[in-house]
Structures are given as structure tokens and as C-alpha cells.
Design a protein around this motif. Structure first.
Motif, short mmCIF file in Angstrom:
data_model
loop_
_atom_site.label_atom_id
_atom_site.label_comp_id
_atom_site.label_asym_id
_atom_site.label_seq_id
_atom_site.Cartn_x
_atom_site.Cartn_y
_atom_site.Cartn_z
N VAL A 1 0.83 -1.20 0.00
CA VAL A 1 0.00 0.00 0.00
C VAL A 1 0.87 1.25 0.00
CG1 VAL A 1 -1.68 1.33 1.37
CG2 VAL A 1 -2.01 -1.12 1.03
N THR A 2 1.95 1.24 0.78
CA THR A 2 2.87 2.38 0.82
C THR A 2 3.48 2.61 -0.57
OG1 THR A 2 3.38 1.94 3.13
CG2 THR A 2 4.95 3.29 1.92
N LEU A 3 3.90 1.54 -1.23
CA LEU A 3 4.48 1.64 -2.57
C LEU A 3 3.49 2.24 -3.56
CD1 LEU A 3 6.84 0.95 -4.53
CD2 LEU A 3 5.70 -1.24 -4.89
N ILE A 4 2.27 1.72 -3.57
CA ILE A 4 1.25 2.20 -4.51
C ILE A 4 0.93 3.67 -4.26
CG2 ILE A 4 -1.17 1.96 -5.23
CD1 ILE A 4 0.73 -0.24 -6.28
N LEU A 5 0.72 4.02 -3.00
CA LEU A 5 0.41 5.42 -2.68
C LEU A 5 1.59 6.33 -3.01
CD1 LEU A 5 -1.55 4.98 0.67
CD2 LEU A 5 -2.48 5.31 -1.63
N GLY A 6 2.80 5.85 -2.77
CA GLY A 6 4.00 6.62 -3.12
C GLY A 6 4.11 6.84 -4.62
N LEU A 7 3.80 5.81 -5.40
CA LEU A 7 3.83 5.95 -6.86
C LEU A 7 2.79 6.95 -7.36
CD1 LEU A 7 4.35 2.23 -7.97
CD2 LEU A 7 5.98 4.12 -8.22
N ILE A 8 1.62 6.91 -6.77
CA ILE A 8 0.56 7.85 -7.17
C ILE A 8 0.98 9.29 -6.87
CG2 ILE A 8 -1.80 8.62 -6.68
CD1 ILE A 8 -2.48 5.60 -6.25
N ILE A 9 1.49 9.51 -5.67
CA ILE A 9 1.92 10.86 -5.29
C ILE A 9 3.12 11.31 -6.12
CG2 ILE A 9 2.91 12.23 -3.39
CD1 ILE A 9 0.95 10.66 -1.53
N SER A 10 4.04 10.39 -6.41
CA SER A 10 5.19 10.73 -7.27
C SER A 10 4.73 11.13 -8.67
CB SER A 10 6.14 9.53 -7.38
OG SER A 10 6.67 9.21 -6.13
N THR A 11 3.72 10.46 -9.18
CA THR A 11 3.17 10.80 -10.50
C THR A 11 2.58 12.20 -10.47
OG1 THR A 11 2.69 8.48 -10.93
CG2 THR A 11 1.52 10.09 -12.27
N LEU A 12 1.90 12.55 -9.39
CA LEU A 12 1.35 13.90 -9.26
C LEU A 12 2.46 14.95 -9.27
CD1 LEU A 12 -1.44 13.37 -6.55
CD2 LEU A 12 -1.75 13.67 -9.01
N VAL A 13 3.53 14.67 -8.55
CA VAL A 13 4.67 15.60 -8.50
C VAL A 13 5.31 15.71 -9.88
CG1 VAL A 13 7.00 15.93 -7.56
CG2 VAL A 13 5.13 15.23 -6.05
N PHE A 14 5.54 14.57 -10.52
CA PHE A 14 6.18 14.55 -11.84
C PHE A 14 5.37 15.31 -12.88
CE2 PHE A 14 7.06 12.48 -15.96
CZ PHE A 14 8.43 12.71 -16.03
N ASN A 15 4.04 15.24 -12.79
CA ASN A 15 3.17 15.90 -13.75
C ASN A 15 2.77 17.31 -13.35
OD1 ASN A 15 3.12 13.71 -15.52
ND2 ASN A 15 1.42 12.75 -14.43
N ASN A 16 3.38 17.83 -12.27
CA ASN A 16 3.09 19.18 -11.79
C ASN A 16 1.59 19.43 -11.62
OD1 ASN A 16 5.78 20.07 -11.59
ND2 ASN A 16 5.84 20.47 -13.80
N GLU A 17 0.91 18.51 -10.99
CA GLU A 17 -0.53 18.64 -10.77
C GLU A 17 -0.80 19.75 -9.75
OE1 GLU A 17 -2.85 17.14 -12.45
OE2 GLU A 17 -1.52 15.79 -13.53
N PRO A 18 -1.99 20.35 -9.80
CA PRO A 18 -2.31 21.43 -8.86
C PRO A 18 -2.38 20.94 -7.41
CG PRO A 18 -4.22 20.87 -10.21
CD PRO A 18 -3.07 20.09 -10.74
#
Length: 141
Positions: free
Chosen positions: A16-33
């Protein structure tokens, strides 16, 4: 009455930590609001809290010939120990009241199986076989 706590599911929490970390990393990488971070962060906290709650609240209670399996507020079931036929080691990942991947399978009734992960499998199995000596305890194989 004997109560056995479930073994802690480190693999589940890590996954769960890995999945949530990947999701948040994707948000950072894509400069989401920032609002997206708040939304995903809020959902992540809820998911993480539920996973931890299930890990800490799963118990197996043996009392008067009945095995009660309790997994938080989501699962409560009773099993007649006299109907349990066998106890086996299993690596089955099917959804069950067993947070840890160090699991055992109890066969009962005609073809039914429940998968559990008591912290002390051997004591748990000994207690079940003490109540019902007909249970085939295959944990030692």
C-alpha cells in the motif's frame, strides 16, 4: 476463552505504501495542482488508516468449541470447531481475515476453507486440535 492476534501484515502495508508513493510521485512529476495533492493525500490517509486498522483489529477467539474470527467492523464469523477437518500451511493470497501473508487454511464443512494468519500458528493449531482431536494438523509437514 483464548484470543489469538493476527500476525502483522508488513507486506500488505509495504505494498500500500508503494502504490500510494507511486501515485503521489506521479502527481509531482506531472506538476498537478495543489488541490489534487490534497485530494489524493486525503484518500491515501484513509486507505492507510483502514489497512493499519485491519492489521491491529484482526483476532481469532476460541471459546466453548467455537472459533470466532473478527476483522475490524468488516468481518465477524463463527465456526464450529467440531466441523474443522484440517489445518494446512498456505500461500494463497485470496482476500480473507488474514493481514499477514504467513497464512494457514482451515478446511471445514464439506468443501469450505477459511484463511487466517494467527501470530502464533502452532499454539493456535494445538488449541484447535485439543478441542477437536480429529483435525488433521498438517503444519508440521
Amino acid at each position: 476463552m483464548k484470543t489469538y492476534k493476527s500476525k502483522f501484515g508488513y507486506r500488505m502495508v509495504g505494498f500500500v505504501t508503494l502504490i500510494l508513493g507511486l501515485i503521489i510521485s506521479t502527481l509531482v512529476f506531472n506538476n498537478e495542482p495543489f488541490g489534487a495533492f490534497l485530494f489524493v493525500g486525503g484518500i491515501s490517509i484513509v486507505v492507510y488508516a483502514v489497512v493499519l486498522y485491519l492489521n491491529f483489529s484482526t483476532v481469532y477467539i476460541i471459546d466453548k468449541g467455537i472459533l470466532t474470527v473478527k476483522c475490524g467492523i468488516f468481518y465477524l464469523k463463527r465456526f464450529d470447531i467440531s466441523k474443522i477437518k484440517s489445518i494446512n500451511k498456505t500461500g494463497n493470497i485470496i482476500a480473507s481475515p488474514a493481514p499477514s501473508m504467513d497464512r494457514i487454511a482451515l478446511t471445514y464443512g464439506e468443501y469450505d476453507v477459511i484463511i487466517l494468519s494467527p501470530k502464533n500458528k502452532m499454539d493456535f493449531a494445538r488449541e484447535l486440535t485439543r478441542i477437536n482431536p480429529a483435525i488433521k494438523n498438517k503444519l508440521l509437514d
